[in-house]
Design a protein around this motif. Structure first.
Motif, PDB file in Angstrom:
ATOM      1  N   ARG A   1       0.800  -1.228   0.000  1.00 28.34           N
ATOM      2  CA  ARG A   1       0.000   0.000   0.000  1.00 28.34           C
ATOM      3  C   ARG A   1       0.829   1.273   0.000  1.00 28.34           C
ATOM      4  O   ARG A   1       0.419   2.289  -0.546  1.00 28.34           O
ATOM      5  N   ARG A   2       1.981   1.251   0.658  1.00 25.64           N
ATOM      6  CA  ARG A   2       2.725   2.496   0.821  1.00 25.64           C
ATOM      7  C   ARG A   2       3.541   2.858  -0.420  1.00 25.64           C
ATOM      8  O   ARG A   2       4.078   3.949  -0.519  1.00 25.64           O
ATOM      9  N   LYS A   3       3.647   1.932  -1.334  1.00 21.33           N
ATOM     10  CA  LYS A   3       4.454   2.194  -2.526  1.00 21.33           C
ATOM     11  C   LYS A   3       3.662   2.990  -3.559  1.00 21.33           C
ATOM     12  O   LYS A   3       2.434   2.881  -3.646  1.00 21.33           O
ATOM     13  N   THR A   4       4.381   3.758  -4.354  1.00 20.94           N
ATOM     14  CA  THR A   4       3.738   4.417  -5.490  1.00 20.94           C
ATOM     15  C   THR A   4       3.316   3.349  -6.492  1.00 20.94           C
ATOM     16  O   THR A   4       3.838   2.219  -6.492  1.00 20.94           O
ATOM     17  N   LEU A   5       2.412   3.711  -7.362  1.00 19.29           N
ATOM     18  CA  LEU A   5       1.966   2.742  -8.370  1.00 19.29           C
ATOM     19  C   LEU A   5       3.107   2.354  -9.300  1.00 19.29           C
ATOM     20  O   LEU A   5       3.167   1.214  -9.774  1.00 19.29           O
TER      21      LEU A   5
ATOM     22  N   ALA B   1       4.705  -0.309  -7.162  1.00 14.93           N
ATOM     23  CA  ALA B   1       3.806  -1.422  -6.829  1.00 14.93           C
ATOM     24  C   ALA B   1       3.463  -2.272  -8.052  1.00 14.93           C
ATOM     25  O   ALA B   1       3.261  -3.486  -7.946  1.00 14.93           O
TER      26      ALA B   1
ATOM     27  N   SER C   1       3.258   8.493  -9.573  1.00 13.57           N
ATOM     28  CA  SER C   1       3.580   8.666  -8.146  1.00 13.57           C
ATOM     29  C   SER C   1       2.355   8.521  -7.254  1.00 13.57           C
ATOM     30  O   SER C   1       2.456   8.603  -6.021  1.00 13.57           O
TER      31      SER C   1
ATOM     32  N   ARG D   1      -0.883   6.518  -5.453  1.00  9.46           N
ATOM     33  CA  ARG D   1      -1.003   5.230  -4.774  1.00  9.46           C
ATOM     34  C   ARG D   1      -2.366   4.621  -5.060  1.00  9.46           C
ATOM     35  O   ARG D   1      -3.303   5.330  -5.421  1.00  9.46           O
TER      36      ARG D   1
END
Length: 268
Positions: free
Chosen positions: A219-223, A226, A249, A251
């Motif tokens: 969840r905490r990563k940017t797309l 991710a 950038s 989420r």
């Protein structure tokens, strides 16, 4: 009845039975079930909600995994002269298909769902039974919040996006603990579902859901980060995101189901 059946509710099957008549009447009223509706009920248990649904609907198909309860329900209903309006399937709701319903095409899902399988059951029913037009399910309050969450909410996640693929989903009121036997340690809530067409997209549901799963796996990563595994690399993920009109950038919790569908269309 539980004493007669030597029944002990089990956590494994998520058995918390509704014992309040006012609550079952409220569920039927809020569900908007009418004489043309064929209702599928998952986990009827001892039959309190079933008995409230039968007089208001054309037919009820009750899916019960517990063989003892599945055998008792027709007897309970027959005592009240409503046996011809009930079909009982002794089956796992997560494994049934439209072909299992004896020719009935259910129009409404109304159920007090076992907490441990509530989200999978809702998603499976919406997928497996395309005739469903509406639904009202009672679930753990936290699950109700997740199913009905909008993008940007702290509890918005995979259940929110996948449910939104099939339906407009909203909270339809709280339910206290004392209406159940045994009383659970958490509050419950009603969730209303209104079927709508999925987003217009050239990607399949499976392809869109793969993007959703990847986006929320971390969840905490940017797309961009991710979706690197899904796309093949961070750079390819960024290319797909930009082609879909999505900020790399961003989420996952910021995107609605339409954005996920656009991303799926641009997989490298």
């Amino acid at each position: 009845m539980a004493d007669k059946l030597d029944l002990r509710p089990t956590k494994k099957l998520g058995q918390n039975f509704v014992i309040d008549a006012g609550t079952v009447r409220r569920i039927v009223r809020v569900a908007g079930v009418g004489p043309d509706d064929v209702v599928v009920e998952v986990g009827p248990g001892l039959g309190s909600l079933t008995l409230a649904l039968l007089p208001e609907s054309r037919h009820v198909v009750a899916v019960e995994i517990d063989p003892v309860l599945a055998a008792q329900l027709p007897l309970t209903v027959a005592e009240r002269g409503l046996a011809d309006k009930l079909t009982v399937l002794a089956a796992d709701a997560l494994k049934i298909s439209a072909a299992d319903l004896g020719g009935f095409a259910p129009t409404a899902l109304v159920a007090n769902l076992p907490y441990n399988v509530a989200v999978p059951v809702v998603l499976h029913m919406l997928e497996a039974l395309p005739s469903l037009r509406k639904g009202l399910v009672m679930v753990q309050a936290e699950v109700a919040d997740r199913l009905a969450a909008a993008p940007g909410s702290k509890v918005y996640g995979i259940p929110s996006v996948k449910a939104a693929w099939y339906a407009d989903v909203r909270r339809a009121g709280p339910v206290g603990r004392t209406v159940f036997w045994p009383a659970p340690n958490v509050d419950s809530g009603l969730v209303s579902l209104t079927r709508r067409e999925p987003p217009p997209t050239t990607a399949s549901r499976t392809e869109v859901f793969a993007v959703v799963d990847a986006a929320f796996a971390q969840r905490r990563k940017t797309l961009r980060a991710a979706l690197a595994g899904w796309a093949g690399s961070p750079a390819q993920a960024e290319t797909a995101l930009r082609a879909a009109g999505v900020d790399p950038s961003a989420r996952g919790e910021q995107l609605d189901v339409h954005a996920f569908a656009r991303i799926a269309e641009h997989k490298p």
